[in-house]
Design a protein around this motif. Structure first.
Motif, PDB file in Angstrom:
ATOM      1  N   ASP A 167       0.828  -1.207   0.000  1.00 25.45           N
ATOM      2  CA  ASP A 167       0.000   0.000   0.000  1.00 25.45           C
ATOM      3  C   ASP A 167       0.864   1.261   0.000  1.00 25.45           C
ATOM      4  OD1 ASP A 167      -2.302  -1.479  -0.035  1.00 25.45           O
ATOM      5  OD2 ASP A 167      -2.666  -1.354   2.128  1.00 25.45           O
ATOM      6  N   GLY A 168       1.970   1.240   0.759  1.00 26.50           N
ATOM      7  CA  GLY A 168       2.860   2.389   0.787  1.00 26.50           C
ATOM      8  C   GLY A 168       3.506   2.657  -0.561  1.00 26.50           C
ATOM      9  N   LEU A 169       3.899   1.594  -1.266  1.00 30.63           N
ATOM     10  CA  LEU A 169       4.506   1.755  -2.582  1.00 30.63           C
ATOM     11  C   LEU A 169       3.501   2.294  -3.600  1.00 30.63           C
ATOM     12  CD1 LEU A 169       6.601  -1.544  -2.726  1.00 30.63           C
ATOM     13  CD2 LEU A 169       7.522   0.772  -2.582  1.00 30.63           C
ATOM     14  N   ARG A 170       2.256   1.871  -3.469  1.00 32.18           N
ATOM     15  CA  ARG A 170       1.235   2.286  -4.436  1.00 32.18           C
ATOM     16  C   ARG A 170       0.697   3.685  -4.153  1.00 32.18           C
ATOM     17  NH1 ARG A 170      -3.153  -2.400  -4.768  1.00 32.18           N
ATOM     18  NH2 ARG A 170      -3.924  -0.996  -6.411  1.00 32.18           N
ATOM     19  N   GLN A 171       0.934   4.208  -2.962  1.00 32.39           N
ATOM     20  CA  GLN A 171       0.402   5.517  -2.598  1.00 32.39           C
ATOM     21  C   GLN A 171       1.451   6.627  -2.675  1.00 32.39           C
ATOM     22  OE1 GLN A 171      -1.389   4.969   1.255  1.00 32.39           O
ATOM     23  NE2 GLN A 171      -2.963   3.565   0.497  1.00 32.39           N
ATOM     24  N   THR A 172       2.460   6.416  -3.482  1.00 33.50           N
ATOM     25  CA  THR A 172       3.467   7.458  -3.696  1.00 33.50           C
ATOM     26  C   THR A 172       2.802   8.688  -4.322  1.00 33.50           C
ATOM     27  OG1 THR A 172       5.148   5.756  -4.069  1.00 33.50           O
ATOM     28  CG2 THR A 172       5.669   8.000  -4.780  1.00 33.50           C
ATOM     29  N   PRO A 173       3.035   9.880  -3.798  1.00 34.94           N
ATOM     30  CA  PRO A 173       2.413  11.095  -4.353  1.00 34.94           C
ATOM     31  C   PRO A 173       2.699  11.246  -5.850  1.00 34.94           C
ATOM     32  CG  PRO A 173       3.438  11.580  -2.243  1.00 34.94           C
ATOM     33  CD  PRO A 173       3.832  10.182  -2.588  1.00 34.94           C
ATOM     34  N   ASP A 174       1.649  11.566  -6.602  1.00 37.31           N
ATOM     35  CA  ASP A 174       1.790  11.681  -8.056  1.00 37.31           C
ATOM     36  C   ASP A 174       2.756  12.794  -8.457  1.00 37.31           C
ATOM     37  OD1 ASP A 174       0.027   9.606  -8.480  1.00 37.31           O
ATOM     38  OD2 ASP A 174      -1.731  10.920  -8.584  1.00 37.31           O
ATOM     39  N   GLU A 175       2.792  13.874  -7.664  1.00 37.74           N
ATOM     40  CA  GLU A 175       3.662  14.988  -8.045  1.00 37.74           C
ATOM     41  C   GLU A 175       5.138  14.579  -8.032  1.00 37.74           C
ATOM     42  OE1 GLU A 175       2.186  15.804  -3.761  1.00 37.74           O
ATOM     43  OE2 GLU A 175       1.416  15.027  -5.677  1.00 37.74           O
ATOM     44  N   TYR A 176       5.508  13.697  -7.107  1.00 42.12           N
ATOM     45  CA  TYR A 176       6.889  13.214  -7.075  1.00 42.12           C
ATOM     46  C   TYR A 176       7.204  12.373  -8.312  1.00 42.12           C
ATOM     47  CZ  TYR A 176       6.885  14.613  -2.154  1.00 42.12           C
ATOM     48  OH  TYR A 176       6.799  15.321  -0.990  1.00 42.12           O
ATOM     49  N   LEU A 177       6.245  11.516  -8.684  1.00 43.52           N
ATOM     50  CA  LEU A 177       6.445  10.669  -9.854  1.00 43.52           C
ATOM     51  C   LEU A 177       6.559  11.507 -11.127  1.00 43.52           C
ATOM     52  CD1 LEU A 177       3.905   7.806  -9.015  1.00 43.52           C
ATOM     53  CD2 LEU A 177       6.367   7.770  -8.719  1.00 43.52           C
ATOM     54  N   HIS A 178       5.677  12.495 -11.252  1.00 43.05           N
ATOM     55  CA  HIS A 178       5.713  13.358 -12.436  1.00 43.05           C
ATOM     56  C   HIS A 178       7.034  14.127 -12.510  1.00 43.05           C
ATOM     57  CE1 HIS A 178       1.749  12.185 -13.320  1.00 43.05           C
ATOM     58  NE2 HIS A 178       1.094  13.046 -12.542  1.00 43.05           N
ATOM     59  N   TYR A 179       7.491  14.604 -11.390  1.00 44.31           N
ATOM     60  CA  TYR A 179       8.750  15.371 -11.371  1.00 44.31           C
ATOM     61  C   TYR A 179       9.919  14.502 -11.809  1.00 44.31           C
ATOM     62  CZ  TYR A 179      12.780  17.925  -9.601  1.00 44.31           C
ATOM     63  OH  TYR A 179      13.996  18.547  -9.495  1.00 44.31           O
ATOM     64  N   MET A 180       9.987  13.269 -11.280  1.00 46.01           N
ATOM     65  CA  MET A 180      11.089  12.375 -11.632  1.00 46.01           C
ATOM     66  C   MET A 180      11.041  11.993 -13.113  1.00 46.01           C
ATOM     67  SD  MET A 180      13.020  11.956  -8.979  1.00 46.01           S
ATOM     68  CE  MET A 180      13.935  10.441  -9.298  1.00 46.01           C
ATOM     69  N   LYS A 181       9.835  11.779 -13.641  1.00 48.73           N
ATOM     70  CA  LYS A 181       9.721  11.436 -15.061  1.00 48.73           C
ATOM     71  C   LYS A 181      10.137  12.610 -15.933  1.00 48.73           C
ATOM     72  CE  LYS A 181       6.066   7.991 -14.402  1.00 48.73           C
ATOM     73  NZ  LYS A 181       4.622   7.671 -14.627  1.00 48.73           N
ATOM     74  N   MET A 182       9.756  13.823 -15.533  1.00 46.71           N
ATOM     75  CA  MET A 182      10.158  15.017 -16.286  1.00 46.71           C
ATOM     76  C   MET A 182      11.674  15.207 -16.247  1.00 46.71           C
ATOM     77  SD  MET A 182       7.160  17.686 -15.164  1.00 46.71           S
ATOM     78  CE  MET A 182       8.059  19.061 -15.880  1.00 46.71           C
ATOM     79  N   ALA A 183      12.288  14.772 -15.147  1.00 40.90           N
ATOM     80  CA  ALA A 183      13.746  14.907 -15.014  1.00 40.90           C
ATOM     81  C   ALA A 183      14.490  13.806 -15.746  1.00 40.90           C
ATOM     82  CB  ALA A 183      14.134  14.899 -13.536  1.00 40.90           C
ATOM     83  N   GLY A 184      13.750  12.878 -16.367  1.00 34.32           N
ATOM     84  CA  GLY A 184      14.373  11.811 -17.137  1.00 34.32           C
ATOM     85  C   GLY A 184      14.853  10.641 -16.304  1.00 34.32           C
ATOM     86  N   ILE A 187      13.324   5.935 -10.004  1.00 32.64           N
ATOM     87  CA  ILE A 187      12.031   6.321  -9.407  1.00 32.64           C
ATOM     88  C   ILE A 187      11.702   5.409  -8.239  1.00 32.64           C
ATOM     89  CG2 ILE A 187       9.550   6.421  -9.826  1.00 32.64           C
ATOM     90  CD1 ILE A 187      10.156   7.306 -12.678  1.00 32.64           C
ATOM     91  N   PHE A 188      11.964   4.116  -8.398  1.00 34.92           N
ATOM     92  CA  PHE A 188      11.631   3.159  -7.336  1.00 34.92           C
ATOM     93  C   PHE A 188      12.448   3.427  -6.076  1.00 34.92           C
ATOM     94  CE2 PHE A 188      12.518  -0.933  -5.223  1.00 34.92           C
ATOM     95  CZ  PHE A 188      11.227  -1.274  -4.847  1.00 34.92           C
ATOM     96  N   TRP A 189      13.778   3.564  -6.217  1.00 33.45           N
ATOM     97  CA  TRP A 189      14.637   3.687  -5.040  1.00 33.45           C
ATOM     98  C   TRP A 189      14.623   5.080  -4.429  1.00 33.45           C
ATOM     99  CZ3 TRP A 189      15.966  -0.371  -2.535  1.00 33.45           C
ATOM    100  CH2 TRP A 189      16.168  -1.586  -3.205  1.00 33.45           C
ATOM    101  N   LYS A 190      14.446   6.113  -5.248  1.00 34.62           N
ATOM    102  CA  LYS A 190      14.551   7.475  -4.734  1.00 34.62           C
ATOM    103  C   LYS A 190      13.190   8.098  -4.380  1.00 34.62           C
ATOM    104  CE  LYS A 190      18.952   8.688  -6.875  1.00 34.62           C
ATOM    105  NZ  LYS A 190      19.626   8.832  -5.566  1.00 34.62           N
ATOM    106  N   VAL A 191      12.096   7.515  -4.870  1.00 31.23           N
ATOM    107  CA  VAL A 191      10.777   8.093  -4.600  1.00 31.23           C
ATOM    108  C   VAL A 191       9.852   7.096  -3.922  1.00 31.23           C
ATOM    109  CG1 VAL A 191       8.729   9.166  -5.620  1.00 31.23           C
ATOM    110  CG2 VAL A 191      10.992   9.689  -6.534  1.00 31.23           C
ATOM    111  N   GLU A 192       9.637   5.953  -4.563  1.00 32.79           N
ATOM    112  CA  GLU A 192       8.630   5.012  -4.062  1.00 32.79           C
ATOM    113  C   GLU A 192       9.055   4.368  -2.743  1.00 32.79           C
ATOM    114  OE1 GLU A 192       6.470   3.603  -8.198  1.00 32.79           O
ATOM    115  OE2 GLU A 192       8.227   2.478  -7.494  1.00 32.79           O
ATOM    116  N   VAL A 193      10.301   3.941  -2.654  1.00 33.77           N
ATOM    117  CA  VAL A 193      10.762   3.319  -1.404  1.00 33.77           C
ATOM    118  C   VAL A 193      10.730   4.286  -0.223  1.00 33.77           C
ATOM    119  CG1 VAL A 193      12.760   2.290  -0.237  1.00 33.77           C
ATOM    120  CG2 VAL A 193      12.117   1.513  -2.516  1.00 33.77           C
TER     121      VAL A 193
END
Length: 252
Positions: free
Chosen positions: A140-157, A163-169
């Motif tokens: 549940d914690g892995l699936r509830q990662t804030p979307d803004e963090y995910l979007h930022y990391m994807k925009m940063a390439g 993304i998994f180790w620096k945001v989701e974990v």
């Protein structure tokens, strides 16, 4: 420390009042010791049998620690696999939920039939108790990662691994430690239940012998030790939580 003291004095006072009421009640109503011993008798019995009882405490503590580590490790690995592979999550998550509908006390005799009276069935019991809270909480914690963090990391390439180790974990750590705290308290109970299957030492064995001989004071000694061990394990996880989580699990 001052903040902890301010928060802990109220439950301490309530606990002391409860023991005082318990002590007085056994005297006023002349309750037999075999039915409900006074707290003073339980404490006295604890110190009188400690030299022989400490081996049982150590045995249960070791069994609890081993089962807790194995169960939580399997739970964390399982949650990561289910999170990274959506098809596995869709296939196995319902089975994961259904597995918890089987009472451990019913499954325990089967484990003895399959694996004998050795250490393995006891470890399996504790593993099953600890596995589910950690697996579900971490997933549940892995699936509830804030979307803004995910979007930022994807925009940063960032790559999926980054993304998994620096945001989701990091975002899942509060949920992970919530599951660990639940498992820490359940693990002692699982160890005691596993010792009822047939062990040579342990708090569960001590409790069984005490109840069969109507030594209620010793049964209460075992109950209090189980509670203390659960609190110790819970406190260790609480300490680790404060040590590892910074900024309430926000990515750093």
């Amino acid at each position: 420390m001052k903040h902890v003291a301010k928060k802990s004095w109220r439950p301490t006072v309530v606990l002391l009042l409860l023991f005082i009421f318990w002590e007085i009640s056994t005297v006023i109503w002349d309750i037999p010791a075999w039915m409900l011993p006074a707290p003073s008798s339980i404490i006295q019995e604890f110190f009188s049998i400690w030299d022989s009882f400490k081996e049982d405490v150590w045995s249960t503590s070791y069994l609890t620690f081993m089962g807790f580590i194995i169960g939580c490790s399997i739970g964390i690995v399982t949650s990561i696999l289910l999170h990274l592979v959506p098809s596995l999550r869709e296939a196995f998550y319902p089975l994961l939920i259904l597995s918890q509908n089987i009472p451990i006390i019913v499954l325990a005799p089967l484990l003895v039939i399959w694996f004998g009276f050795g250490l393995l069935p006891k470890i399996i019991v504790i593993t099953l108790v600890c596995f589910f809270p950690v697996a579900v909480a971490t997933l549940d914690g892995l699936r509830q990662t804030p979307d803004e963090y995910l979007h930022y990391m994807k925009m940063a390439g960032a790559t999926k691994r980054q993304i998994f180790w620096k945001v989701e974990v990091p975002s899942s750590l509060p949920s992970l430690f919530s599951g660990l705290k639940i498992s820490a308290t359940y693990s002692v109970m699982g160890a005691v239940i596993s010792e009822w299957l047939g062990a040579k030492a342990g708090i569960g064995v001590f409790m069984t012998l005490a109840s069969s001989s109507f030594r209620t004071d010793r049964v209460f000694v075992a109950i209090f030790l189980i509670m203390i061990l659960s609190m110790v394990f819970f406190s260790i996880i609480l300490f680790l939580e404060k040590l590892f989580i910074k900024g309430k699990g926000e990515p750093v």
